[in-house]
Scaffold this active site. Structure first.
Site, mmCIF file in Angstrom:
data_model
loop_
_atom_site.group_PDB
_atom_site.id
_atom_site.type_symbol
_atom_site.label_atom_id
_atom_site.label_comp_id
_atom_site.label_asym_id
_atom_site.label_seq_id
_atom_site.Cartn_x
_atom_site.Cartn_y
_atom_site.Cartn_z
ATOM 1 N N ASP A 27 42.616 46.709 32.139
ATOM 2 C CA ASP A 27 41.712 45.566 32.234
ATOM 3 C C ASP A 27 40.748 45.638 31.044
ATOM 4 O OD1 ASP A 27 40.582 43.249 33.216
ATOM 5 O OD2 ASP A 27 40.025 44.075 35.160
ATOM 6 N N HIS A 81 44.243 41.799 32.040
ATOM 7 C CA HIS A 81 42.997 41.018 31.970
ATOM 8 C C HIS A 81 43.288 39.548 31.703
ATOM 9 C CE1 HIS A 81 38.906 39.809 31.059
ATOM 10 N NE2 HIS A 81 39.347 39.269 29.938
ATOM 11 N N HIS A 130 33.017 41.528 39.251
ATOM 12 C CA HIS A 130 33.623 40.385 39.935
ATOM 13 C C HIS A 130 34.865 40.862 40.667
ATOM 14 C CE1 HIS A 130 35.975 40.522 36.187
ATOM 15 N NE2 HIS A 130 36.948 39.958 36.877
ATOM 16 N N GLU A 188 36.935 44.500 31.128
ATOM 17 C CA GLU A 188 35.490 44.598 31.321
ATOM 18 C C GLU A 188 34.980 46.030 31.284
ATOM 19 O OE1 GLU A 188 36.777 40.700 33.166
ATOM 20 O OE2 GLU A 188 37.524 42.773 33.152
ATOM 21 N N GLU A 197 39.096 44.650 42.839
ATOM 22 C CA GLU A 197 40.372 44.858 42.149
ATOM 23 C C GLU A 197 40.784 46.324 42.159
ATOM 24 O OE1 GLU A 197 40.186 42.848 38.296
ATOM 25 O OE2 GLU A 197 38.963 41.311 39.272
ATOM 26 N N HIS A 248 36.576 47.415 36.439
ATOM 27 C CA HIS A 248 35.186 47.065 36.735
ATOM 28 C C HIS A 248 34.943 47.075 38.236
ATOM 29 C CE1 HIS A 248 36.680 43.136 38.029
ATOM 30 N NE2 HIS A 248 37.448 43.178 36.961
#
Length: 275
Positions: free
Chosen positions: A8, A61, A117, A10, A135, A105
């Site tokens: 990902d 991502h 998020h 972030e 996630e 994240h």
């Protein structure tokens, strides 16, 4: 040995702002380069530990087209683009020996956490059997359903703590200390990559000591959605109904894989705007 590295953006070293993760913003190219370099550090580490391993890298991502293919370690293979089965975990199967989460994240509503998020801004919370999962937890449980342990996670300190709470044995690398949604104290990217390389080698070597995260069914799932329009769409799906507060939909799944796919569907429905 077969390994999946899910990457990902972030939680990548140095990244703190959406301008570095959004293809339409000016800092995105810098973010892509940082993301690819972190991925390469982990690839190098796992191949230091297991030189003959098959390494699959899933770009995980946004568009799933962020990693720079020409800069990625040529000893790996890259999964990119969407839609695809298992989403952020594309390429994972029962033959996979371990999964590694890079640049992840913390979930929505937690923090401080950099760019926190869950899937998108429309998913406020997901609770599986009463436990809130972002996630990190959702993907770790999907890997666990297939018997695959998540042996490494990198991200900010909040992301590392989120997985440690679920699987204390997992190796984590905090590449930054979150100060807020768009602020952190970060390691120098080269220092972060050195730590990622060493930790990846250690995690793969210790894989037998790290248990998969297994959630057995049947499972009651609650999803809090931001948009009334998304809730209206969600209740068109067989088995999904409104529950509790106005923002919540719920369903019961016979097993985790079914729950995971339905959660992904709800996240996709959340991207549909009213006509």
């Amino acid at each position: 040995m077969k390994l999946l590295i899910s990457v990902d953006m972030e939680g990548i070293s140095g990244i703190v702002h959406s301008s570095e993760t959004n293809p339409e913003r000016y800092d995105y190219q810098c973010g892509r380069e940082l993301m690819t370099a972190d991925a390469n550090a982990v690839i190098a580490g796992v191949l230091d530990a297991e030189p003959t391993a098959e390494v699959l890298v899933a770009d995980a991502h946004g568009t799933f087209r962020n990693l720079l293919p020409e800069q990625l370690d040529r000893r790996s293979r890259l999964v990119r683009g969407k839609p695809r089965a298992l989403n952020m975990l594309a390429g994972l199967d029962e033959e996979t020996d371990a999964a590694l989460f890079v640049g992840y994240h913390v979930r929505a509503g937690e923090g401080p956490g950099v760019l926190a998020h869950t899937m998108n801004g429309e998913i406020l919370d997901v609770r599986v059997a009463g436990r809130s999962l972002g996630e990190i937890g959702l993907n770790a449980a999907m890997a666990g359903h297939l018997g695959v342990p998540v042996v490494l996670l990198s991200g900010d300190d909040a992301a590392c703590a989120e997985l440690t709470d679920l699987v204390p044995e997992t190796v984590t690398v905090a590449v930054k200390e979150a100060l807020g949604m768009a602020a952190a104290v970060t390691l120098h990217p080269e220092e972060a990559r050195d730590r990622l390389c060493r930790a990846a080698a250690d995690a793969v070597a210790r894989r037998a000591e790290i248990p998969p995260l297994a959630l057995t069914g049947p499972l009651d799932v609650e999803v809090d959605l931001a948009s009334p329009h998304t809730i209206d769409l969600a209740t068109l799906v067989p088995g999904v109904s409104r529950a509790g507060g106005a923002r919540t939909v719920t369903f019961t799944s016979p097993d985790y894989a079914t729950a995971y796919r339905l959660i992904l569907l709800l996240a996709q429905l959340a991207t549909i705007k009213p006509a």
